[in-house]
Design an enzyme around this catalytic site. Structure first.
Site, PDB file in Angstrom:
ATOM      1  N   GLU A 120      18.908 -43.969  21.390  1.00 19.14           N
ATOM      2  CA  GLU A 120      18.716 -43.614  19.987  1.00 19.14           C
ATOM      3  C   GLU A 120      17.315 -44.042  19.574  1.00 19.14           C
ATOM      4  O   GLU A 120      16.813 -45.082  20.032  1.00 19.14           O
ATOM      5  CB  GLU A 120      19.746 -44.323  19.098  1.00 19.14           C
ATOM      6  CG  GLU A 120      19.462 -44.099  17.606  1.00 19.14           C
ATOM      7  CD  GLU A 120      20.634 -44.377  16.684  1.00 19.14           C
ATOM      8  OE1 GLU A 120      21.586 -45.037  17.104  1.00 19.14           O
ATOM      9  OE2 GLU A 120      20.581 -43.918  15.530  1.00 19.14           O
ATOM     10  N   CYS A 177      23.512 -43.055  14.653  1.00 19.64           N
ATOM     11  CA  CYS A 177      23.448 -42.675  13.242  1.00 19.64           C
ATOM     12  C   CYS A 177      22.294 -41.731  12.951  1.00 19.64           C
ATOM     13  O   CYS A 177      22.301 -41.053  11.916  1.00 19.64           O
ATOM     14  CB  CYS A 177      23.321 -43.916  12.374  1.00 19.64           C
ATOM     15  SG  CYS A 177      24.785 -44.931  12.376  1.00 19.64           S
ATOM     16  N   ASN A 234      28.804 -38.185  15.032  1.00 21.18           N
ATOM     17  CA  ASN A 234      28.698 -39.525  15.622  1.00 21.18           C
ATOM     18  C   ASN A 234      29.859 -40.383  15.132  1.00 21.18           C
ATOM     19  O   ASN A 234      30.986 -40.179  15.546  1.00 21.18           O
ATOM     20  CB  ASN A 234      27.332 -40.146  15.293  1.00 21.18           C
ATOM     21  CG  ASN A 234      27.188 -41.559  15.813  1.00 21.18           C
ATOM     22  OD1 ASN A 234      27.543 -41.805  16.966  1.00 21.18           O
ATOM     23  ND2 ASN A 234      26.703 -42.479  15.016  1.00 21.18           N
ATOM     24  N   GLU A 235      29.598 -41.311  14.225  1.00 24.83           N
ATOM     25  CA  GLU A 235      30.679 -42.201  13.769  1.00 24.83           C
ATOM     26  C   GLU A 235      31.330 -41.609  12.530  1.00 24.83           C
ATOM     27  O   GLU A 235      31.293 -42.201  11.451  1.00 24.83           O
ATOM     28  CB  GLU A 235      30.112 -43.593  13.479  1.00 24.83           C
ATOM     29  CG  GLU A 235      29.785 -44.356  14.745  1.00 24.83           C
ATOM     30  CD  GLU A 235      29.240 -45.742  14.485  1.00 24.83           C
ATOM     31  OE1 GLU A 235      28.751 -45.996  13.366  1.00 24.83           O
ATOM     32  OE2 GLU A 235      29.286 -46.565  15.399  1.00 24.83           O
TER      33      GLU A 235
END
Ligand code: AHR
Length: 651
Positions: free
Chosen positions: A46, A240, A371-372
């Site tokens: 990331e 994120c 993603n989350e």
């Protein structure tokens, strides 16, 4: 650090020297439990902690096109006098939407100058004797000024060159400079000398020595860490960063491909994420974009795993949502990405890939949806994505979210629903204390063997230090190793895993711990890196059983174990972790009827203190040591010192 010299004794099974009988670990080479997936141990990349710009992307100039919010951030302008010199920032607006600004410098007197100095990403790294490619887009609107290019070690010139004979139209000018000294605090200085008007944009400087020597490429030392790990996959671009703080700030892969100078810069979401760790100079130039990610994965023999935004911004920030009836462009992005990676050069996106230098497909087989993400909003969006992607590309496996935590309300809501939907791979995340990892070596023992497969997509043991930061100390690495034996023992369910995050700049990080740390010149692997590497380079091809008293070792007597067989080499590979402070002894017994053991290679990773760390000053305080030992008997007794990870490859 004390190194343990001798701790393995080869003894006959009947040899008794200990008051207590030494317990036996039995490896059953004949009982293949499951194949080990080639993707079992991978890496999670990331752009956090300056991992891309200022890190893996080898560009040395910060804010090379004056597109940061503060257009002169990173630059220091020195005007000879306000009377004879002038500077202006010209904004082309919609005429050049991806790179609207450039610099205009005017000098009205032949003995005047303007210089501009760039500080790099917390200093530029130059090495004595190495070469650097400087380039700039430039024109002379009036006059014929001369441009002096200098590499500095703070204020001392360590290389210089001159550019003259400027054209009246935009043109790229390049010079190669050789550094006369090594410095990690280097700068780039340009000086415009003599009367005239010069315009400049995309001021760039790359080491010639990039990964595979690609011009404008990646930092060789940082890629080497990854290549040495032999990861099964590279997950990119996060994290994120995929989601963005809001949707305008989300990662859009189409804006990261094609000519690097035409990729529109945006603010990095980690710039302002943590109030105690503000990094106002953190932007994404996308010099490292999706094409480069695919190439990186291919270079190091890893499967690419892109994660795409699913119409949801970060739910820890704005929770901005795209209405379901406006989701099409997001889905189209996913479909087009598959075409970009795998389509023939006749297709729209395959053609772009070919034009960028890769006519062959990248063999994309999987992709992440969000993603989350959590809640019913994710379920609604995932269903639409999954239907559209699987209808057109049934072979593509989808990685889906089960929320940001591997437990609690968000997980407990989503997990059963994703299972019901027969998701391919569930992406579990856990940043937890070391005790969690020691306790959870059995986490996957209870999972449904016929349900979706598991991607332990982000995990790291977080040890809070007295200074409030989390550090990559031996305690964290040791507990992760113990836990990873549990991942391996469950290789029928766990198909992928990755520590997170991957990289961090020592002077510009936002999140710790991280696997690999660097500054502008050097880098080092943490103990956690060596744990990952020991598992990934000893992954074998088939899971076999290793038991004590008929049970797997999952923390009894503070020991953890897993074993695999490697079809290619015929070796049996045992991983053993002693999480206690004191030595343990075990008789290792191969119950194989068909295999005769000959010799073994023993790799150990050990530190006496749980607080021990690697650092730039002492990068190899903790690193594996390897030796070959005779192993003629069917049984042998092994001593495992306290706080040690052992990998035994038995021929
Ligand atoms: O790895 C750092 C962050 O942790 C990732 O961006 C996010 O997915 C998780 O919350």
């Amino acid at each position: 650090m004390r190194r343990t010299l001798i701790f393995l004794y080869l003894l006959s099974a009947s040899f008794t020297v200990f008051a207590q009988p030494v317990p036996t670990l039995t490896i059953n080479r004949e009982r293949i439990i499951a194949p080990i997936q080639p993707t079992m141990w991978g890496v999670f990349f990331e752009d956090i902690n300056f991992a891309a710009d200022g890190g893996l992307y080898a560009e040395l100039v910060k804010n090379r096109s004056f597109e940061f919010a503060d257009p002169y951030m990173g630059w220091d302008l020195d005007l000879h006098s306000y009377k004879t010199t002038e500077f202006q920032l010209i904004n082309r607006g919609t005429a050049a939407p991806s790179n609207p600004r450039f610099l205009r410098l005017k000098i009205t007197d032949d003995s005047s100058y303007i210089s501009l100095t760039n500080e790099g990403f917390r200093g530029m790294g130059f090495r004595k004797g190495e070469e650097y490619d400087f380039s700039v887009m430039m024109l002379a609107r009036e006059g014929s000024p001369v441009i002096r290019v200098e590499l500095l070690d703070s204020t001392t010139v360590i290389a210089s060159a001159t550019i003259n004979g400027l054209d009246a139209a935009w043109k790229k000018y390049s010079v190669r400079l050789k550094a006369g000294e090594t410095t990690g605090r280097g700068k780039l200085k340009l000086t415009v000398l003599g009367k005239g008007v010069v315009e400049m944009d995309v001021i760039s400087c790359f080491p010639v020595n990039t990964w595979k020597g690609r011009p404008g490429g990646l930092r060789a030392d940082l890629v080497q860490w990854l290549a040495d790990m032999k990861p099964g996959f590279v997950r990119f671009p996060g994290g994120c960063i995929v989601e963005g703080r809001d949707l305008a700030n989300r990662y859009q892969w189409k804006k990261t491909v094609g000519d690097p100078n035409e990729r529109q810069l945006i603010i990095n979401r980690w710039n302002t994420e943590f109030q105690h760790k503000l990094t106002p100079d953190y932007f994404q130039s996308y010099g490292l974009g999706f094409y480069e990610y695919f190439l990186l994965a291919e270079d190091i023999g890893a499967a690419p795993l892109p994660i795409l935004n699913c119409g949801m911004a970060c739910q820890f920030n704005t929770s901005e949502l795209v209405p379901l009836d406006q989701l099409d462009p997001y889905i189209q992005d996913a479909l087009d990405l598959i075409e970009f990676a795998n389509g023939s050069a006749d297709t729209k996106w395959g053609k772009l890939r070919a034009a960028m230098g890769h006519p062959q497909p990248f063999n994309l087989t999987m992709m992440g949806v969000g993603n989350e993400q959590w809640g019913p909003q994710y379920v609604e969006r995932y269903k639409i994505f999954s239907k559209a992607i699987h209808e057109k590309y049934p072979a593509i496996k989808l990685v889906s979210s089960v929320g940001p935590f591997a437990g609690g309300d968000l997980f407990n809501y989503l997990n059963p629903i994703m299972r019901e939907l027969k998701a391919d791979l569930l992406d579990e995340h856990y940043y937890m204390p070391p005790e969690f990892f020691l306790r959870n070596a059995t986490r996957y023992d209870k999972y449904d063997r016929n349900g979706p497969k598991i991607f332990a997509g982000e995990y790291a043991a977080h040890v809070r230090n007295t200074d409030g930061t989390n550090r990559n100390n031996w305690q964290s690495a040791l507990s992760e190793a113990a836990f990873m034996t549990g991942l391996e023992r469950n290789a029928d369910v766990v198909h992928m895993s990755s520590y997170a995050p991957l990289f961090a700049h020592v002077d510009a990080w936002q999140w710790a711990p991280d696997l690999i740390w660097f500054n502008s010149l050097n880098s080092y692997g943490t103990p956690n890196y060596y744990v990952q590497k020991m598992f990934a380079t000893n992954k074998g091809t088939h899971l076999i059983s290793v038991t004590e008293n008929g049970q797997p070792l999952t923390g009894q007597d503070s020991l953890y174990a897993s074993a695999v067989w490697d079809e290619a080499t015929g070796e049996t590979i045992l991983k053993l972790v002693n999480a206690s402070a004191t030595e343990r002894q075990r008789v290792i017994n191969s119950s194989s009827r068909t295999v005769k053991w000959k010799s073994a290679q023993l790799q150990t990773l050990q530190a006496d203190s749980l607080a021990e760390i690697n650092s730039l000053a002492n990068p190899r305080a903790i690193e594996p040591s390897t030796r070959v030992i005779d192993w003629k008997k069917e049984k042998a007794t092994i001593r495992i010192p306290g706080r040690t990870v052992v990998v035994l490859r038995i021929k």
